[in-house]
Write an enzyme that holds these catalytic residues in place. Structure first.
Site, PDB file in Angstrom:
ATOM      1  N   ASP A 171       7.304  87.358 -37.950  1.00 27.25           N
ATOM      2  CA  ASP A 171       6.139  88.213 -37.752  1.00 27.25           C
ATOM      3  C   ASP A 171       5.981  89.290 -38.351  1.00 27.25           C
ATOM      4  OD1 ASP A 171       7.531  86.362 -35.909  1.00 27.25           O
ATOM      5  OD2 ASP A 171       7.604  87.821 -34.328  1.00 27.25           O
TER       6      ASP A 171
ATOM      7  N   TRP B 273      13.505  92.939 -32.525  1.00 24.58           N
ATOM      8  CA  TRP B 273      12.258  92.123 -32.443  1.00 24.58           C
ATOM      9  C   TRP B 273      11.169  92.975 -32.588  1.00 24.58           C
ATOM     10  CZ3 TRP B 273      14.347  87.366 -28.974  1.00 24.58           C
ATOM     11  CH2 TRP B 273      15.608  87.004 -29.572  1.00 24.58           C
TER      12      TRP B 273
HETATM   13  N1  DQQ Z   1       9.765  86.357 -33.267  1.00 27.16           N
HETATM   14  C1  DQQ Z   1       9.157  85.721 -32.089  1.00 27.16           C
HETATM   15  C2  DQQ Z   1       9.039  86.933 -31.201  1.00 27.16           C
HETATM   16  C3  DQQ Z   1      10.141  87.723 -31.245  1.00 27.16           C
HETATM   17  C4  DQQ Z   1      10.454  87.847 -32.651  1.00 27.16           C
HETATM   18  C5  DQQ Z   1       7.874  85.242 -32.541  1.00 27.16           C
HETATM   19  C6  DQQ Z   1      11.942  87.517 -33.181  1.00 27.16           C
HETATM   20  O1  DQQ Z   1       8.581  86.569 -29.893  1.00 27.16           O
HETATM   21  O2  DQQ Z   1      10.090  89.282 -30.880  1.00 27.16           O
HETATM   22  O3  DQQ Z   1       7.751  84.509 -33.744  1.00 27.16           O
HETATM   23  O4  DQQ Z   1      12.106  87.392 -34.566  1.00 27.16           O
END
Ligand code: DQQ
Length: 577
Positions: A64, A123
């Site tokens: 992300d 995250w």
């Molecule tokens: N990736 C997810 C999120 C999380 C993150 C979405 C963890 O919900 O915070 O791809 O790497």
């Protein structure tokens, strides 16, 4: 009974293997945890499929985009990054800076696990620029009990233009999963916005049983947050809402709007990444400030048949307001679609799509997205075709430039529509329609479009094309991106993607396509940004200077290329790679 369990077990194993191959994650917490692989450093970085102008670090796994922002003339992009391997794990907030969002310089990771409130994970999250021009980050930390909590971080030194160091105060977490919130499904805080009562608001993604929920919090000082009685928005049956995004758009024009701006001339966009499907959906609607509720417009649906920023490989996107150029910019993550072992062998996995400016379509029913104008600075050698008729069955090679790293813009004219196939009203799923009527199936009007990353004998190609159908009341334009022939290699996930394009083809008989071709990425914009489709492909033969580009028409009706321009794209500075 025993037999039943054996069959069930075999089925579960097959399901897991299949999801693994196609890179779909199954663990609650959204990413597959491969403990034995997550700290296997890349032995070598294989550059064969590395993209030239899409954002990526020199090696290892990314997912992300996080906290994108513009601060004092510098764009910052943070992103989920595994510094130790090419699969998800050991996640930190890697950090890059840029003055044009095209050339990037990597600085040290901004946020990494170091305190009890984030020791098991740092995250996704967002940035907010507070009054007095003070950036702040909110992110999800995973604590020693594996609970997801929300933390705050401030730049250590505001006069450092790169904002390299970030401080995480010891009073974190600032929001904990209490009062019935599920601590394993509580993450990804949005950029905050100011309400009329001078209180900040933000939302965090969660779920209540199978209902996706954007739970809202309010704060006077940005540090003490109180949960609102009602969520900003929720929808039954959609599962965990990851990476929610909520922002205003102007009703007219392309101007972007700051998240806290409010006036009567705005509509709102609400987007979620659905962990259940690994696709994203957005709706357009109104923000009832009196109730602190988002209400999608009637025609804007909240589920799997809703609008998508990108109908292809695109997830966990995040937008921000670029105060420098007064526009809203969207970043999104594009995962690999080769196998996990391929990623480990390549030594890297994941890219970000090119930054796109987003604004409301004049119809008010959807967004328009377009690569930021700065991308055009990378345009190099140009070839063009003007006013050329593509007869039924016609194929024209566009040669003279390196087409494995290119940008093609083409407008087609389809004036004769009498041969358009009848549109069956039961064809409600454009992706299925693209699967059924692939590139090779001759139609009435279309398929016409481009074959990109094609080998000279056409054993390999990815097709991007339109088909026009006739329904009793209107013509329907379908856009497809079909990588099913993209590679002769086995073991690749090659889904066909498609969407209906809301253009009135009858009006001037024209439909436009832009494709950004970048070795293993094909990012296409149909109908001037009404539909975007991104695919990842791994040709065995159509690599580098062996990649060819064609315009084709396999429909019964002739089609005219009004204007086609194809530029070779230069390579920007990309994080030192
Ligand atoms: N990736 C997810 C999120 C999380 C993150 C979405 C963890 O919900 O915070 O791809 O790497």
């Amino acid at each position: 009974m025993e037999r039943f369990y054996r069959v069930l077990w075999v089925f579960m194993v097959l399901l897991f293997c299949w999801r693994d191959i196609i890179n779909v994650e199954v663990v609650d917490g959204s990413h597959l945890v491969l403990e034995d692989l997550q700290s296997v450093s890349a032995a070598v970085v294989d550059t064969k499929y590395k993209t030239g102008y899409h954002f990526q670090p020199p090696e290892h796994w990314i997912n992300d985009p996080n906290g994108p922002m513009y601060y004092n003339g510098v764009y910052h992009l943070f992103y989920q990054y595994n510094p130790k391997g090419a699969v998800w794990g050991n996640i930190v907030w890697a950090h890059s800076v840029s003055t044009d969002m095209i050339n990037w310089r990597a600085v040290d990771p901004a946020i990494y696990p170091s305190k009890p409130f984030d020791i098991n994970g740092c995250w996704s999250g967002s940035a907010t620029i507070l009054p007095g021009n003070k950036p702040v980050i909110l992110y999800t930390g995973v604590d020693p009990q594996n609970q997801q909590v929300q933390n705050i971080a401030f730049p250590k030194n505001l006069s450092d233009p790169d904002l390299r160091e970030w401080v995480k105060p010891d009073y974190n977490p600032i929001i904990a999963p209490v009062d019935g919130i599920n601590g394993s499904a509580f993450r990804d805080p949005t950029t905050a916005w100011l309400g009329p009562d001078r209180r900040w608001r933000l939302v965090i993604g969660t779920k209540r049983r199978s209902r996706g929920v954007a739970v809202m919090y309010r704060s006077k000082d940005f540090i003490h947050w109180v949960r609102a009685k009602h969520p900003l928005h929720s929808a039954a049956g959609t599962g965990m809402w990851e990476c929610p995004d909520f922002f205003p758009v102007a009703m007219r024009g392309v101007r972007g709007v700051d998240t806290s701006e409010y006036n009567g001339e705005l509509k709102y966009v609400f987007k979620v990444s659905l962990d259940l499907t690994r696709y994203e959906y957005y709706t357009i609607g109104s923000y009832r400030r009196d109730l602190d509720k988002y209400v999608p417009d009637g025609a804007s649906v909240d589920n799997g048949s809703g609008l998508r920023y990108d109908y292809g490989n695109f997830y966990a996107s995040k937008s921000f307001f670029d105060a420098g150029k007064k526009r809203r910019i969207l970043w999104g993550w594009t995962n690999e679609s080769d196998s996990r072992q391929d990623d480990i062998d390549k030594g890297w996995a994941g890219i970000q799509t090119v930054p796109r400016a987003v604004w409301l379509d004049p119809s008010g029913k959807q967004l328009i997205q377009w690569p930021i104008e700065e991308l055009e600075r990378l345009r190099g050698r140009l070839v063009s075709v003007k006013n050329k008729v593509l007869r039924s069955g016609g194929l024209v090679e566009i040669s003279g430039i390196l087409t494995s790293q290119a940008n093609v813009v083409v407008s087609f004219e389809v004036t004769a529509l009498v041969k358009a196939e009848r549109f069956d009203p039961s064809w409600s799923d454009p992706q299925k329609l693209c699967e059924r009527k692939g590139t090779e199936a001759k139609g009435g009007v279309g398929p016409f479009g481009l074959l990109v990353l094609a080998s000279s004998g056409k054993e390999e190609y990815t097709s991007v094309f339109f088909r026009i159908f006739k329904s009793p009341t209107k013509y329907v334009a379908l856009m497809c991106q079909d990588p099913s022939r993209s590679s002769v290699r086995a073991g690749l996930y090659k889904p066909v993607y498609g969407a209906f394009v809301d253009v009135d083809i009858k009006r001037n008989g024209q439909i436009a396509l832009r494709s950004l071709i970048d070795h293993s990425a094909v990012e296409s914009f149909g109908g001037e940004g009404r539909v975007c489709i991104t695919s990842r492909v791994y040709p065995g033969m159509a690599v580098g200077s062996n990649a060819h580009l064609y315009a084709f028409n396999y429909g019964a009706e002739d089609v005219r290329i009004l204007d086609l321009k194809a530029w070779e794209m230069k390579k920007p500075l990309m994080n030192g790679a």
